[in-house]
Design a protein around this motif. Structure first.
Motif: not given
Length: 177
Positions: A1, A4-6, A8-9, A11, A67-68, A71, A112
Motif C-alpha cells: 500500500m 491511504q485515506s480513511e 481508500i488505499n 497501491r 476500498d480499505s 480490499n 492522494l
C-alpha cells in the motif's frame, strides 16, 4: 500500500490487476466519460497494454484505487507523461466500479495522487483533460483547485453530437495554499 485515506488505499498496479482492469476497459458506461475510442479490447490486448505501457513505462506511475474495508479494487489513477526536468505530469482517474460513483471516492483518490505529485515528487504542475459533457468531473477538478487552461473545440463525436475537450491544470503553489 502506497497512500491511504480513511476509505481508500492507492497501491501500485501489478500484472495481477489485468482481469479487473480488462472488465472496466470494456464497460461502455465506464469508458463513456474517459476514453476517446469506444473500442472493445481482447484480454490479450489489455494484458499487453498493462504489461508494456502501464507497468514498464518510465514516464508514468499507475495505482489501483482500493476500498480499505473490502480490499476490492474500485478504480485506477495515474500520473502519465511525467517530465522530471520541467516538473510536470498529466493525471488520469477512472472509477471502474459503478456502485462507487458519485460518493466522493474519485476526489479522495485524486487528492492522494496530487499529494504524492506535489509533496513527494515535488512536481510544479499537473494537468488533465476532460470531455465537456462530464460536468461532475469538471466540478470536482475545480473544487480541487484545477483551472481551465484551454479547449480543443469539437474534439469528440459521441452520441450524435460534437463535444469539446477541456484542458485543466493546477500548480504546486495553488494546491498547497
Amino acid at each position: 500500500m502506497l497512500f491511504q485515506s480513511e476509505r481508500i488505499n492507492l497501491r501500485k498496479m501489478t500484472g495481477e490487476d489485468v482481469d479487473v482492469y480488462h472488465t472496466w476497459r470494456n464497460d461502455v458506461e465506464v469508458m463513456r466519460t474517459t476514453s476517446p475510442s469506444m473500442d472493445v479490447f481482447t484480454w490479450d490486448d489489455t494484458n499487453g497494454f498493462v504489461n508494456q505501457v502501464i507497468l514498464h513505462a518510465s514516464s508514468s506511475k499507475s495505482y489501483m484505487i482500493v476500498d480499505s474495508q473490502t480490499n476490492r479494487p474500485i478504480g485506477i489513477t495515474s500520473l502519465i507523461q511525467i517530465d522530471l526536468k520541467n516538473r510536470n505530469a498529466e493525471c488520469i482517474i477512472d472509477i471502474g466500479e459503478k456502485e462507487y460513483w458519485g460518493k466522493g471516492y474519485g476526489g479522495e483518490a485524486l487528492k492522494l495522487l496530487l499529494d504524492y505529485a506535489f509533496l513527494e515528487m515535488n512536481l510544479h504542475r499537473v494537468s488533465l483533460r476532460v470531455f465537456s459533457f462530464n460536468e461532475k468531473a469538471i466540478k470536482l477538478y475545480e473544487k480541487l483547485g484545477f483551472k481551465q487552461e484551454g479547449i480543443s473545440r469539437q474534439f469528440l463525436f459521441r452520441e450524435g453530437k460534437w463535444h469539446d475537450l477541456v484542458h485543466m491544470g493546477i500548480l504546486q503553489q495553488e494546491y498547497i495554499s
